[in-house]
Design a protein around this motif. Structure first.
Motif, PDB file in Angstrom:
ATOM      1  N   MET A  97     -57.676  -7.426  -6.844  1.00  0.00           N
ATOM      2  CA  MET A  97     -56.605  -6.907  -7.481  1.00  0.00           C
ATOM      3  C   MET A  97     -55.941  -5.923  -6.315  1.00  0.00           C
ATOM      4  O   MET A  97     -56.841  -5.412  -5.786  1.00  0.00           O
ATOM      5  CB  MET A  97     -56.740  -6.505  -8.602  1.00  0.00           C
ATOM      6  N   HIS A  98     -54.860  -5.889  -6.601  1.00  0.00           N
ATOM      7  CA  HIS A  98     -53.851  -4.828  -5.896  1.00  0.00           C
ATOM      8  C   HIS A  98     -53.904  -4.733  -4.299  1.00  0.00           C
ATOM      9  O   HIS A  98     -53.691  -3.912  -3.539  1.00  0.00           O
ATOM     10  CB  HIS A  98     -54.514  -3.544  -6.342  1.00  0.00           C
ATOM     11  N   TRP A 117     -51.461  -8.421  -9.100  1.00  0.00           N
ATOM     12  CA  TRP A 117     -50.932  -7.197  -8.403  1.00  0.00           C
ATOM     13  C   TRP A 117     -50.833  -7.166  -6.830  1.00  0.00           C
ATOM     14  O   TRP A 117     -50.789  -6.208  -6.507  1.00  0.00           O
ATOM     15  CB  TRP A 117     -51.564  -5.823  -9.036  1.00  0.00           C
ATOM     16  N   TYR A 141     -45.100  -1.696 -10.892  1.00  0.00           N
ATOM     17  CA  TYR A 141     -46.388  -1.488 -11.835  1.00  0.00           C
ATOM     18  C   TYR A 141     -45.800  -0.888 -13.279  1.00  0.00           C
ATOM     19  O   TYR A 141     -44.560  -0.607 -13.310  1.00  0.00           O
ATOM     20  CB  TYR A 141     -47.074  -0.055 -11.352  1.00  0.00           C
ATOM     21  N   ARG A 142     -46.813  -0.827 -14.394  1.00  0.00           N
ATOM     22  CA  ARG A 142     -46.494  -0.644 -15.710  1.00  0.00           C
ATOM     23  C   ARG A 142     -45.565   0.807 -15.623  1.00  0.00           C
ATOM     24  O   ARG A 142     -46.121   1.698 -15.146  1.00  0.00           O
ATOM     25  CB  ARG A 142     -47.561  -0.497 -16.625  1.00  0.00           C
ATOM     26  N   GLU A 162     -45.013 -13.333 -13.965  1.00  0.00           N
ATOM     27  CA  GLU A 162     -44.149 -12.191 -13.604  1.00  0.00           C
ATOM     28  C   GLU A 162     -44.035 -11.883 -12.241  1.00  0.00           C
ATOM     29  O   GLU A 162     -44.221 -10.739 -11.924  1.00  0.00           O
ATOM     30  CB  GLU A 162     -44.798 -11.238 -14.488  1.00  0.00           C
ATOM     31  N   PHE A 181     -41.594 -16.390 -16.064  1.00  0.00           N
ATOM     32  CA  PHE A 181     -41.172 -15.047 -15.832  1.00  0.00           C
ATOM     33  C   PHE A 181     -41.129 -14.624 -14.336  1.00  0.00           C
ATOM     34  O   PHE A 181     -41.420 -13.524 -14.147  1.00  0.00           O
ATOM     35  CB  PHE A 181     -41.764 -13.972 -16.880  1.00  0.00           C
ATOM     36  N   ALA A 184     -38.477 -11.725 -13.345  1.00  0.00           N
ATOM     37  CA  ALA A 184     -38.026 -10.922 -14.373  1.00  0.00           C
ATOM     38  C   ALA A 184     -37.413  -9.616 -14.023  1.00  0.00           C
ATOM     39  O   ALA A 184     -38.139  -9.075 -13.026  1.00  0.00           O
ATOM     40  CB  ALA A 184     -39.170 -10.727 -15.344  1.00  0.00           C
ATOM     41  N   HIS A 185     -36.631  -9.112 -14.606  1.00  0.00           N
ATOM     42  CA  HIS A 185     -35.991  -7.752 -14.219  1.00  0.00           C
ATOM     43  C   HIS A 185     -35.603  -7.590 -12.705  1.00  0.00           C
ATOM     44  O   HIS A 185     -35.426  -6.674 -12.364  1.00  0.00           O
ATOM     45  CB  HIS A 185     -36.987  -6.767 -14.515  1.00  0.00           C
TER      46      HIS A 185
ATOM     47  N   LEU B 119     -46.203  -1.835 -24.216  1.00  0.00           N
ATOM     48  CA  LEU B 119     -45.564  -2.149 -22.878  1.00  0.00           C
ATOM     49  C   LEU B 119     -44.030  -2.277 -22.801  1.00  0.00           C
ATOM     50  O   LEU B 119     -43.476  -1.546 -21.710  1.00  0.00           O
ATOM     51  CB  LEU B 119     -46.125  -3.569 -22.311  1.00  0.00           C
ATOM     52  N   GLN B 122     -42.163   1.225 -23.180  1.00  0.00           N
ATOM     53  CA  GLN B 122     -42.437   1.933 -21.949  1.00  0.00           C
ATOM     54  C   GLN B 122     -41.329   1.624 -20.886  1.00  0.00           C
ATOM     55  O   GLN B 122     -40.658   2.263 -20.293  1.00  0.00           O
ATOM     56  CB  GLN B 122     -43.868   1.919 -21.289  1.00  0.00           C
ATOM     57  N   THR B 123     -41.091   0.271 -20.917  1.00  0.00           N
ATOM     58  CA  THR B 123     -39.905  -0.293 -20.029  1.00  0.00           C
ATOM     59  C   THR B 123     -38.676   0.268 -20.605  1.00  0.00           C
ATOM     60  O   THR B 123     -37.784   0.407 -19.572  1.00  0.00           O
ATOM     61  CB  THR B 123     -40.104  -1.789 -19.855  1.00  0.00           C
ATOM     62  N   TYR B 203     -38.384 -16.218 -27.416  1.00  0.00           N
ATOM     63  CA  TYR B 203     -37.951 -15.192 -26.286  1.00  0.00           C
ATOM     64  C   TYR B 203     -36.364 -15.770 -25.777  1.00  0.00           C
ATOM     65  O   TYR B 203     -35.358 -14.767 -25.799  1.00  0.00           O
ATOM     66  CB  TYR B 203     -38.591 -15.338 -24.873  1.00  0.00           C
ATOM     67  N   MET B 260     -42.723  -9.382 -23.043  1.00  0.00           N
ATOM     68  CA  MET B 260     -41.382  -9.822 -22.555  1.00  0.00           C
ATOM     69  C   MET B 260     -40.521 -10.206 -23.893  1.00  0.00           C
ATOM     70  O   MET B 260     -39.316  -9.954 -24.129  1.00  0.00           O
ATOM     71  CB  MET B 260     -41.261 -11.128 -21.827  1.00  0.00           C
ATOM     72  N   GLU B 263     -39.599  -6.795 -25.439  1.00  0.00           N
ATOM     73  CA  GLU B 263     -38.362  -6.379 -24.429  1.00  0.00           C
ATOM     74  C   GLU B 263     -37.077  -6.897 -24.793  1.00  0.00           C
ATOM     75  O   GLU B 263     -36.131  -6.279 -24.813  1.00  0.00           O
ATOM     76  CB  GLU B 263     -38.680  -6.608 -22.809  1.00  0.00           C
ATOM     77  N   TYR B 315     -54.020   3.891 -15.966  1.00  0.00           N
ATOM     78  CA  TYR B 315     -53.627   2.791 -17.075  1.00  0.00           C
ATOM     79  C   TYR B 315     -53.184   1.591 -16.474  1.00  0.00           C
ATOM     80  O   TYR B 315     -52.569   1.786 -15.634  1.00  0.00           O
ATOM     81  CB  TYR B 315     -52.504   3.500 -17.745  1.00  0.00           C
ATOM     82  N   ASN B 316     -53.631   0.550 -17.108  1.00  0.00           N
ATOM     83  CA  ASN B 316     -53.295  -0.861 -16.557  1.00  0.00           C
ATOM     84  C   ASN B 316     -53.671  -1.800 -17.667  1.00  0.00           C
ATOM     85  O   ASN B 316     -54.903  -2.369 -17.334  1.00  0.00           O
ATOM     86  CB  ASN B 316     -53.860  -1.213 -15.122  1.00  0.00           C
ATOM     87  N   PRO B 317     -52.964  -2.346 -18.560  1.00  0.00           N
ATOM     88  CA  PRO B 317     -53.172  -3.369 -19.599  1.00  0.00           C
ATOM     89  C   PRO B 317     -53.419  -4.672 -18.739  1.00  0.00           C
ATOM     90  O   PRO B 317     -52.646  -4.741 -17.855  1.00  0.00           O
ATOM     91  CB  PRO B 317     -51.965  -3.333 -20.313  1.00  0.00           C
ATOM     92  N   GLU B 319     -56.011  -5.212 -16.821  1.00  0.00           N
ATOM     93  CA  GLU B 319     -57.142  -4.674 -15.901  1.00  0.00           C
ATOM     94  C   GLU B 319     -58.240  -3.962 -16.781  1.00  0.00           C
ATOM     95  O   GLU B 319     -59.137  -4.079 -16.740  1.00  0.00           O
ATOM     96  CB  GLU B 319     -56.572  -3.838 -14.797  1.00  0.00           C
TER      97      GLU B 319
END
Ligand code: SF4
Lengths: 281, 425
Positions: A97-98, A117, A141-142, A162, A181, A184-185, B119, B122-123, B203, B260, B263, B315-317, B319
Motif C-alpha cells: 500500500m501507499h 492508495w 486520503y480520508r 474510487e 466510483f 468520484a468527487h 467517513l 468527515q468529508t 446511490y 458514498m 455522502e 487513521y485509515n479505515p 487499512e
C-alpha cells in the motif's frame, strides 16, 4: 543513474513493513552502511532496512541520479517511494500500500501489482504499474479534500474502487477495467479508461475541467449525467498521440478521429464535469 | 424489593431512559416500559454468564488471567483491540490508553456498521439534531434502509413517527412518513409512502433526488426501479416540509456504495437546508457504539480504525479496521471487549481470531469467549456497573447500577486498568 539494489531477505510477511526510506531522496548522499541502518517499522517494532533487505550497489550524491531497484516481490512493504521528489525506483514484483503516495517528482515502475492508495495525493512525477492497482489509486486520503494534484499514473491492468477520488489535476490512465466510483468527487484532472468502466463513474464530480474518457465499454452512467452531444474533439488527437508516444500505449492511436458521446455532470452536486464515451463501430 | 425508576436501557442505540426495573435477591424480576428485546435481556441477564477467569479453558484467578493477558499483549507486534460498543465510556478510554501503550490498533464495531457514515461525515459535515427535536418538530420522517420495528422497537413511539411532541401534538397524523427499502418490510404498514428500490440502487436514487432538489429535471423514466413521478413528488414534499428527518441504517451503509451512499444522503440533506430544515440521523445499533466513536475521537482525533504502532495515532479505515487487519492475517494478538466478533465478522477474519492468542472481556459466554486464550468475566455496564453511554443522536446519558456483579467480577474499566499496570510493569 547510479544503481542501488535491494534484495528482499524474507517473503510474504503477514505484518507489513513500513519503509518510506526506500526512496531516492532518503538514500542519496548516504554511505551503503548508513542505508543499511535506515529505520523501518514492523508492527510496533523499529528495525533496520538491512534486517529485511540485502543492500548492494551505489549511492548517488543527489536524488536525481539515484536509481533504486527492489529485486523481488514486496507486496508486504508499504510506502515505497512515498513523498519522493526525484530519481527512480523500480520494483521487480508486487508492491504494498501507499506506493508513491504524496510524491512530487521522479519515477516509479512496478512490474507487478500494487496495493491500495498508490499515488494517493501525488503532485508530480510518474508511476507506471504493469499489473493491477488496488483501491483508491491517486485518491485523497480520508478527511482530505483533494486527491492527486499533478503528475501521471499509468496502470496497465485494472484499477480498484474510487480511483482518482477528489482528483484536482494530473492524468490517470487505466489500461484495463475500472471499478465503481472511478473519478468520484473529481474537481479537475483527466482519467482515461481503456477497458470497461464500471458504474457510478464520476460520482459527485464537480467540474473545473474534470474529464473522464472511456475508450471501452461503460456499464452504466448515473442518472445525473446528461447527454449533450456527439462530436470528434480535436484535442483528443493530441491526447491519444501523447499516450502512444510518451507512455507507449500504441492502441490509443486506433481511436484517433473517432466520435465521442459527451455527458455532463454530476448534477447531484451541480457539477459541470465531462464524461466522453467513444462511439462504437 | 428495590424498584429502580428512570433506568436507562443498555440494549440498543435508543437508550430509552424511562424503564422501571425491580430487583429481588440480586436478580431482575420485573421490567416496565421496556420493549420486548429489553425486557427479555434484562430478565435473562443472569443466564449464560462467564463465571470465572479462564486461561486455555482452565479456570484461573483474576491475577493470573491479567498477567497472561499482559504477556500476550506485550509480546505482540501487531495487537488489535476491538469491540467496545457495548460497554461504557470509561472502559473505552482505558482501552485507548492500553492501545497506545502496546503500540496496537484500536477499532470498534462501527467499522462494520456505521463506519461508512463517519467517513462521509468527515468529508461533508453533518446536519443533525437530537431525537427530542425530531419528536417535537419533524413533520416529514424518512426511514431509509432501516427497520425500527425490528431493531429499535420504541424508536417510533418515543422519538419519531408516532411520538407526540410540542408542535406535533397529533402524533402520527401530524407527520408524513416515508420508508425506503429494497424489500417490503413491516415499515410499509407504518409509512404513508413506501419506496421500493432495486438492491444496490440507493446511490442512484439519492443522486437523482439531489439533482431534482437542485432544480434539474430528470431525463429518465425511472431510477433504481423507482418511477420518475415518485421521485419528483418526494423531492417536492421534502422541500415543502417544515422540518424533515432522515433516519438510516445498515441497508444504506453496508449495501453497494457504502460511504458514498451516505455522502449522497448528507449532500441531499445539505441541499434541502436551502429550502427548509432537514437533518440526518444514523440508527446506531449497539447501545454505546456512538460512545465508542466519541471517546476514540476525543482521545485520538479519530473515531475508529486507529493505529498506534508508530507511537502516534494514525487513521485509515480499510487499512487499520479490524476486519481487514484480521482477514489479511496481520493481527498477531487480539483483545476483544464486550463484543462477539467470531459470530459477526466474515469467516476469514473470525478464523484469524481463533488462530492468534485472543483475550476476551465479556460478562456473557459467546462464540468469541469460546475461542479465547484468556477469558475474563466483567460486570455488565448499565446493570452491574455505572458509566456513561452515547445515544444514537450523540447525547450522553448516565447508566445506572442496579445490582451487584457476581463475586470477584469487576467492570471492564477496572480490568483494563489492571492489565495496563501489568504491562507497564
Ligand atoms: S428500544 Fe432499545 S433502548 Fe429502548 S427499550 Fe428497546 S432495546 Fe431498550
Amino acid at each position: 543513474m547510479m544503481e542501488l539494489r535491494l534484495k528482499p531477505k524474507v517473503s510474504g510477511l503477514s505484518i507489513p513493513l513500513e519503509a518510506e526510506v526506500i526512496s531516492p531522496d532518503v538514500v542519496a548522499g548516504k554511505t551503503l552502511r548508513e542505508v543499511e541502518e535506515l529505520r523501518v517499522y514492523h508492527g510496533n517494532r523499529v528495525e533496520t532496512l538491512s534486517e529485511y533487505f540485502e543492500v548492494e550497489g551505489e549511492v548517488a550524491p543527489n536524488p536525481e541520479e539515484q536509481l533504486i531497484i527492489v529485486e523481488g516481490d514486496v507486496s508486504w512493504v508499504k510506502y515505497i517511494g512515498a513523498e519522493m521528489t526525484a530519481g527512480k525506483v523500480i520494483v521487480k514484483g508486487d508492491a504494498g500500500m501507499h506506493l508513491g503516495s504524496r510524491m512530487t517528482g521522479g519515477e516509479i515502475i512496478v512490474e507487478g501489482s500494487v496495493g491500495d492508495w498508490a499515488g494517493a495525493e501525488m503532485a508530480g512525477g510518474l508511476i507506471r504499474i504493469r499489473g493491477d492497482a488496488g483501491d483508491l489509486l491517486g485518491a485523497a486520503y480520508r478527511g482530505s479534500p483533494e486527491g492527486m494534484r499533478g503528475g501521471c499514473i499509468f496502470v496497465e491492468g485494472s484499477a480498484g474502487y474510487e480511483t482518482g477520488t477528489g482528483m484536482r489535476r494530473g492524468l490517470i490512465v487505466i489500461g484495463g477495467d475500472a471499478a465503481p466510483f472511478t473519478g468520484a468527487h473529481m474537481n479537475g484532472g483527466v482519467i482515461f479508461i481503456l477497458g470497461r468502466a464500471a458504474k457510478r463513474l464520476g460520482a459527485q464530480m464537480k467540474g473545473n475541467g474534470s474529464l473522464i474518457i472511456c475508450l471501452g465499454e461503460v456499464e452504466e452512467l448515473l442518472p445525473t449525467f446528461v447527454y449533450d452531444t456527439t462530436y470528434t474533439p480535436t484535442f483528443m488527437r493530441i491526447y491519444l498521440k501523447t499516450l502512444s508516444e510518451k507512455l507507449g500505449i500504441k492502441r490509443a492511436e486506433e481511436y484517433i478521429g473517432r466520435a465521442f458521446r459527451r455527458y455532463r455532470g454530476d448534477r447531484a452536486v451541480g457539477g459541470d464535469g465531462e464524461i466522453l464515451v467513444v462511439e462504437r463501430g | 424489593m428495590p424498584v429502580y425508576r428512570s433506568v436507562v436501557c443498555p440494549f440498543c442505540g435508543c437508550l430509552c431512559d424511562d424503564l422501571e426495573v425491580t430487583v429481588e435477591d440480586n436478580r431482575i424480576v420485573k421490567v416496565r416500559n421496556g420493549c420486548a428485546i429489553s425486557t427479555s435481556k434484562f430478565l435473562h441477564h443472569h443466564e449464560n454468564r462467564v463465571e470465572k477467569p479462564l486461561i486455555d479453558g482452565e479456570s484461573a484467578t483474576l491475577e493470573e488471567a491479567v498477567k497472561e493477558a499482559a504477556e500476550i499483549l506485550k509480546s505482540a507486534r501487531r495487537p488489535l483491540i476491538y469491540g467496545l460498543s457495548s460497554t461504557e465510556c470509561g472502559a473505552i478510554a482505558k482501552a485507548i490508553e492500553l492501545a497506545e501503550l502496546i503500540g496496537g490498533v484500536i477499532d470498534n464495531t462501527a467499522s462494520v456498521c456505521h463506519g461508512p457514515t463517519i467517513l462521509a461525515l468527515q468529508t461533508l459535515g453533518e446536519s443533525k439534531c437530537t431525537l427530542g427535536t425530531v419528536r417535537n418538530r419533524a413533520d416529514l420522517i424518512i426511514y431509509w434502509g432501516c427497520n425500527p420495528l425490528e431493531a429499535h422497537l420504541r424508536h417510533l413511539t418515543r422519538y419519531s413517527a408516532m411520538a407526540r411532541g410540542l408542535y406535533t401534538s397529533g402524533g402520527r397524523k401530524d407527520r408524513y412518513v416515508v420508508a425506503v427499502d429494497v424489500r417490503e418490510t413491516r415499515m410499509k404498514r407504518v409509512a404513508d409512502l413506501f419506496v421500493k428500490v432495486k438492491p444496490g440502487g440507493d446511490y442512484e436514487l439519492l443522486s437523482a433526488l439531489r439533482a431534482v432538489v437542485r432544480g434539474y429535471g430528470l431525463d429518465v423514466d425511472e431510477v433504481s426501479g423507482v418511477p420518475r413521478d415518485v421521485i419528483l413528488e418526494l423531492a417536492e414534499r421534502m422541500k415543502k416540509s417544515r422540518f424533515g428527518a432522515i433516519f438510516f441504517g445498515l441497508g444504506l451503509t453496508q449495501s453497494e456504495g457504502r460511504h458514498m451512499n451516505i455522502e449522497a444522503a448528507i449532500g441531499l440533506v445539505a441541499d434541502l437546508n436551502h429550502h427548509t430544515k432537514f437533518v440526518l440521523i444514523p440508527m446506531r445499533g449497539h447501545y454505546n457504539v456512538a460512545g465508542a466513536n466519541t471517546v476514540t475521537t476525543w482521545q485520538t482525533g479519530y473515531p475508529y480504525a486507529v493505529d498506534f504502532s508508530r507511537g502516534y495515532p494514525r487513521y485509515n479505515p480499510g487499512e487499520y479496521t479490524a476486519v481487514d487487519l484480521l482477514s489479511r492475517g496481520e493481527a498477531d494478538a487480539a483483545l476483544i471487549i464486550a463484543s462477539d466478533p467470531v459470530a459477526h465478522l466474515p469467516y476469514k477474519a473470525a478464523r484469524r481470531l481463533a488462530e492468534i492468542p485472543t483475550i476476551v472481556l465479556d460478562p456473557k459466554r459467546s462464540m468469541t469467549s469460546m475461542i479465547g486464550r484468556v477469558v475474563i468475566p466483567t460486570a455488565a455496564a448499565g446493570i452491574e456497573a455505572e458509566g456513561t453511554a452515547y445515544r444514537m443522536d450523540g447525547i450522553p446519558i448516565r447508566l445506572k447500577k442496579l445490582m451487584e456483579p457476581p463475586e470477584g467480577v469487576l467492570p471492564d474499566a477496572e480490568i483494563l486498568s489492571l492489565i495496563i499496570e501489568e504491562v507497564m510493569g
